[in-house]
Design an enzyme around this catalytic site. Sequence first.
Site, short mmCIF file in Angstrom:
data_model
loop_
_atom_site.label_atom_id
_atom_site.label_comp_id
_atom_site.label_asym_id
_atom_site.label_seq_id
_atom_site.Cartn_x
_atom_site.Cartn_y
_atom_site.Cartn_z
N GLU A 99 -121.09 27.94 28.48
CA GLU A 99 -120.08 28.71 27.74
C GLU A 99 -119.18 29.50 28.69
O GLU A 99 -117.98 29.62 28.45
CB GLU A 99 -120.74 29.61 26.70
CG GLU A 99 -121.52 28.86 25.62
CD GLU A 99 -120.73 27.78 24.87
OE1 GLU A 99 -119.50 27.89 24.75
OE2 GLU A 99 -121.38 26.82 24.41
N ASP A 124 -115.34 20.57 27.15
CA ASP A 124 -116.57 19.78 26.98
C ASP A 124 -116.33 18.38 27.52
O ASP A 124 -115.24 17.81 27.36
CB ASP A 124 -116.94 19.67 25.50
CG ASP A 124 -117.57 20.94 24.98
OD1 ASP A 124 -117.24 21.31 23.84
OD2 ASP A 124 -118.38 21.55 25.68
#
Length: 192
Positions: free
Chosen positions: A123, A132
Amino acid sequence: MPRRIVATFVLALTLGLVQVVGGPAALGATDDRADRGTVAVRTLYYDSSGAAEFKDAVDQGAQIWNESVRNVRLVKGSPASIRVVADNGWPRAYVPRLGSGTIYMGRQAVNQGHHVVRIAAHEFGHILGLPDRRTGRCEDLMSGASAGTSCTNPYPNATERAQVERNFGGGSAAETFGGVFVEDSRRMLAAH
């Protein structure tokens, strides 16, 4: 440059009329160049007071990035441009601009067996400008949950480290990195 232009620029800079886009002030950070040689270091402060049981994992995730890249440093303190909170959902990050945002340390992934320090480092990767990459490979930090619950690697790979170095290397990164809501969920995994 003619002396008059240089003098005008210096005066404007002194009076605060010139803002250097992408510099530490533009990202709400400081420049700790002396700490790391000749590399301009941007210090990004985070507040983990809302991270509940994940506070230690968040600190470990920040330390991993501090050991992995040279030109950005994550420090617990204020004024915080990064807020970390715990909730019962899936881990995710809201990133309105590079170096700033909210990390949600979701209990759902931890309850399913995902490694909490890997989640925190992943994160923070979003806050540092990484998307991602659902490669399924454990050596790719940004592969996230696609690497499975047996993956405990919290370290960014060489490509991920290099991208963060580029993101914080100056220039117009702060201008071009728009607000992004990054949600690491199974629905998103199935869609990609």
